[in-house]
Design a protein around this motif. Structure first.
Motif, PDB file in Angstrom:
ATOM      1  N   ASP A   1      66.455   3.673  56.644  1.00 55.89           N
ATOM      2  CA  ASP A   1      65.863   4.361  57.798  1.00 55.89           C
ATOM      3  C   ASP A   1      65.274   5.707  57.393  1.00 55.89           C
ATOM      4  OD1 ASP A   1      66.611   2.290  59.372  1.00 55.89           O
ATOM      5  OD2 ASP A   1      67.939   3.430  60.690  1.00 55.89           O
TER       6      ASP A   1
ATOM      7  N   ASN B   1      61.121   8.555  61.119  1.00 53.45           N
ATOM      8  CA  ASN B   1      60.121   7.844  61.924  1.00 53.45           C
ATOM      9  C   ASN B   1      60.475   6.390  62.176  1.00 53.45           C
ATOM     10  OD1 ASN B   1      58.290  10.078  62.135  1.00 53.45           O
ATOM     11  ND2 ASN B   1      57.711   9.723  59.992  1.00 53.45           N
ATOM     12  N   SER B   2      61.626   5.957  61.664  1.00 52.82           N
ATOM     13  CA  SER B   2      62.023   4.562  61.866  1.00 52.82           C
ATOM     14  C   SER B   2      63.543   4.457  61.814  1.00 52.82           C
ATOM     15  CB  SER B   2      61.400   3.661  60.793  1.00 52.82           C
ATOM     16  OG  SER B   2      61.805   2.317  60.983  1.00 52.82           O
TER      17      SER B   2
ATOM     18  N   THR C   1      66.866   2.514  62.989  1.00 57.38           N
ATOM     19  CA  THR C   1      67.293   1.201  63.479  1.00 57.38           C
ATOM     20  C   THR C   1      68.807   1.062  63.524  1.00 57.38           C
ATOM     21  OG1 THR C   1      67.311   0.198  61.269  1.00 57.38           O
ATOM     22  CG2 THR C   1      65.214   0.150  62.478  1.00 57.38           C
TER      23      THR C   1
ATOM     24  N   ARG D   1      69.003   0.531  70.348  1.00 56.32           N
ATOM     25  CA  ARG D   1      67.550   0.340  70.278  1.00 56.32           C
ATOM     26  C   ARG D   1      67.008  -0.227  71.595  1.00 56.32           C
ATOM     27  NH1 ARG D   1      66.624  -2.987  64.802  1.00 56.32           N
ATOM     28  NH2 ARG D   1      64.452  -2.761  65.481  1.00 56.32           N
TER      29      ARG D   1
ATOM     30  N   ASN E   1      59.037   1.621  71.334  1.00 62.35           N
ATOM     31  CA  ASN E   1      59.965   2.503  70.626  1.00 62.35           C
ATOM     32  C   ASN E   1      60.407   3.656  71.527  1.00 62.35           C
ATOM     33  OD1 ASN E   1      59.464   0.917  68.352  1.00 62.35           O
ATOM     34  ND2 ASN E   1      57.817   2.249  67.641  1.00 62.35           N
TER      35      ASN E   1
ATOM     36  N   THR F   1      62.239   8.689  65.857  1.00 65.50           N
ATOM     37  CA  THR F   1      61.692   7.498  66.516  1.00 65.50           C
ATOM     38  C   THR F   1      62.643   6.335  66.309  1.00 65.50           C
ATOM     39  OG1 THR F   1      59.411   8.224  66.175  1.00 65.50           O
ATOM     40  CG2 THR F   1      59.767   5.886  66.646  1.00 65.50           C
TER      41      THR F   1
ATOM     42  N   LYS G   1      63.258   2.495  66.699  1.00 64.51           N
ATOM     43  CA  LYS G   1      62.409   1.302  66.807  1.00 64.51           C
ATOM     44  C   LYS G   1      62.970   0.329  67.844  1.00 64.51           C
ATOM     45  CE  LYS G   1      59.407   0.971  64.304  1.00 64.51           C
ATOM     46  NZ  LYS G   1      58.030   1.528  64.397  1.00 64.51           N
ATOM     47  N   GLU G   2      62.052  -0.314  68.558  1.00 67.13           N
ATOM     48  CA  GLU G   2      62.473  -1.299  69.555  1.00 67.13           C
ATOM     49  C   GLU G   2      63.165  -2.480  68.885  1.00 67.13           C
ATOM     50  OE1 GLU G   2      59.315  -3.127  71.680  1.00 67.13           O
ATOM     51  OE2 GLU G   2      58.221  -3.730  69.889  1.00 67.13           O
TER      52      GLU G   2
END
Length: 469
Positions: free
Chosen positions: A202, A205-206, A208, A243, A250, A273, A275-276
């Motif tokens: 991770d 910006n990402s 999870t 999430r 997101n 951010t 993530k979905e």
């Protein structure tokens, strides 16, 4: 070191411990037993014989320390009846004797005068001698702190009662007078250095999965309090990450770090951010690909000797249920293990993971090899492989700033005894007495672990680097 030397050293340690216990385990008798004294002398001779055969400098130094300690025990045990009561008094007062430190001082950090007792609890008289009276006076009431240099001072107490006398030495570190960091400087430096540690691959910006760490303290000592602007997605401690559902997009989460020292504080903002989530089929596939069993110690799928950890939820949210082909060997939850008897064959166990999300389901199979019970030599080898030093948060072998955790027993039952190459800096039990002053060089210390089980023994060494202030 050759194996015979290791075994003799370990056996010598056992003889030393058992003979010492024998000498002190019958305090109701007034006379030193002649057989005990003879045994004592024989052990000293055996240790000296081992010393003559050992070439390794470090091992020779350890043996010399052991011989000196054992001779002292022999000497104490063979003292005559006439002085035994006096000797008991001074030894009891020696055991109870300690230095009283003022304020927040301790042996590793002296900045104020110290209180040195003049009388023992049992009536003995105590006189003190400082190894450096220009830094700490003999009575402990005058302290002169050097500039930019920490100084170690030995304070030796001579404890007397009638004709009996013993001594006890305390090493203290008188801290240098160093330029002080202001609260503003501390907070600003900690703010500049502050980062978030993410789990797995991770990034900011990402996200999870839960965050690996949100520091609660800065490298310079500031306190840090975290607040999530969206705690339903990322909790304030970062340990829970939820999430968004697939198709909802997101989520952007702001984490604020309030950094404070004294009356001064600053705030640093991080924008993450999350993530979905994935659709069910992709979620199951991703969780299947990521699914692993966590093994204890140095175990792996082909060498299982301990219980295992079996995830109940995948990193993407799938549920995971487990079954076992041999519950009498390894339970379905992985928490109970019954290994084959020593000398027997390996046991093969099939663990099946059923991974589900919504209407999607898949299966992943693991074949584990459970090893038979170990012999004493196998236990020593396994405990040696697993043996590691514990460090305080943020420390490592190359960056030591606090006490070390030195295990005294292994998972498989081995006993572990430690020796430090520099006990005036790091003691044999891992206590860090002081750190070099700012501007001084770091100090390297070797820690040697003697691992024994039954008649088997081995050695493992670690090198650590104590950082300067």
């Amino acid at each position: 070191m050759k194996k015979w030397a290791v075994v003799m050293l370990v056996l010598s340690m056992f003889v030393f411990a058992s003979s010492t216990a024998l000498a002190h385990g019958n305090d109701h008798r007034d006379d030193w037993n002649k057989n005990q004294l003879q045994s004592c002398n024989e052990v000293v001779a055996s240790l000296n014989a081992t010393l003559a055969k050992v070439k390794n400098d470090w091992t020779r130094a350890v043996l010399k320390r052991m011989i000196a300690n054992f001779k002292a025990e022999c000497s104490q045990g063979s003292s005559n009846n006439g002085s035994k009561n006096d000797s008991n008094i001074v030894n009891a007062d020696k055991s109870a004797l300690g230095i009283t430190y003022l304020g927040n001082d301790n042996a590793g950090s002296v900045t104020l005068p110290v209180i040195l007792p003049r009388t023992g609890k049992n009536g003995s008289s105590i006189s003190w001698v400082s190894s450096n009276p220009s830094i700490i006076s003999n009575d402990g009431l005058t302290i002169h702190r050097a500039t930019n240099v920490d100084i170690a001072v030995d304070l030796t107490a001579v404890i007397k009662y009638n004709s009996a006398s013993v001594s006890k030495t305390f090493r203290v570190i008188v801290r240098a007078n160093l330029p002080q960091m202001t609260d503003v400087e501390r907070v600003q430096r900690d703010s500049a250095a502050l980062t978030i540690k993410f789990g797995g691959s991770d990034t900011i910006n990402s996200v999870t999965q839960p965050l690996a760490e949100l520091p609660s303290r800065g490298v310079n000592g500031s306190t840090i309090k975290w607040t999530s602007m969206l705690p339903t997605v990322i909790s304030n401690d970062g340990k829970t990450v939820v999430r968004p559902n697939y198709g909802s997009g997101n989520a952007v989460v702001v984490l604020t770090a309030d950094i404070k020292s004294g009356t001064y504080g600053e705030t640093k903002i991080f924008v993450l951010t999350v993530k979905e989530g994935l659709p069910d089929a992709q979620r199951v596939a991703a969780d299947k690909a990521a699914l692993q069993i966590t093994f204890g110690g140095s175990d792996n799928i082909d060498r299982v000797t301990r219980p295992v950890t079996l995830p109940a939820v995948g990193p993407n949210g799938s549920t995971i249920k487990w079954t076992t082909s041999a519950a009498n060997i390894l339970s379905a939850d992985g928490k109970t293990i019954h290994r084959p008897a020593a000398g027997g064959a390996d046991a093969i166990v099939l663990l099946q993971a059923i991974i589900s999300s919504g209407s999607s389901t898949d299966v992943k199979i693991f074949l584990l090899k459970v090893k038979p019970e170990f012999s004493s030599s196998d236990m020593v080898a396994a405990d040696k492989t697993d043996l590691a030093i514990g460090y305080k948060d943020g420390d490592s072998s190359s960056y030591v700033t606090g006490a070390l955790t030195l295990p005294t027993s292994g998972y498989y039952g081995s006993k572990i005894v430690w020796y430090s190459s520099n006990p005036s800096l790091i003691t044999d039990n891992g206590t860090l007495l002081y750190r070099p002053s700012s501007g001084q060089s770091d100090v390297t210390v070797t820690l040697t672990a003697f691992i024994s089980n039954g008649s088997s023994g081995d050695i493992k060494t670690f090198t650590v680097n104590v950082k300067h202030l």
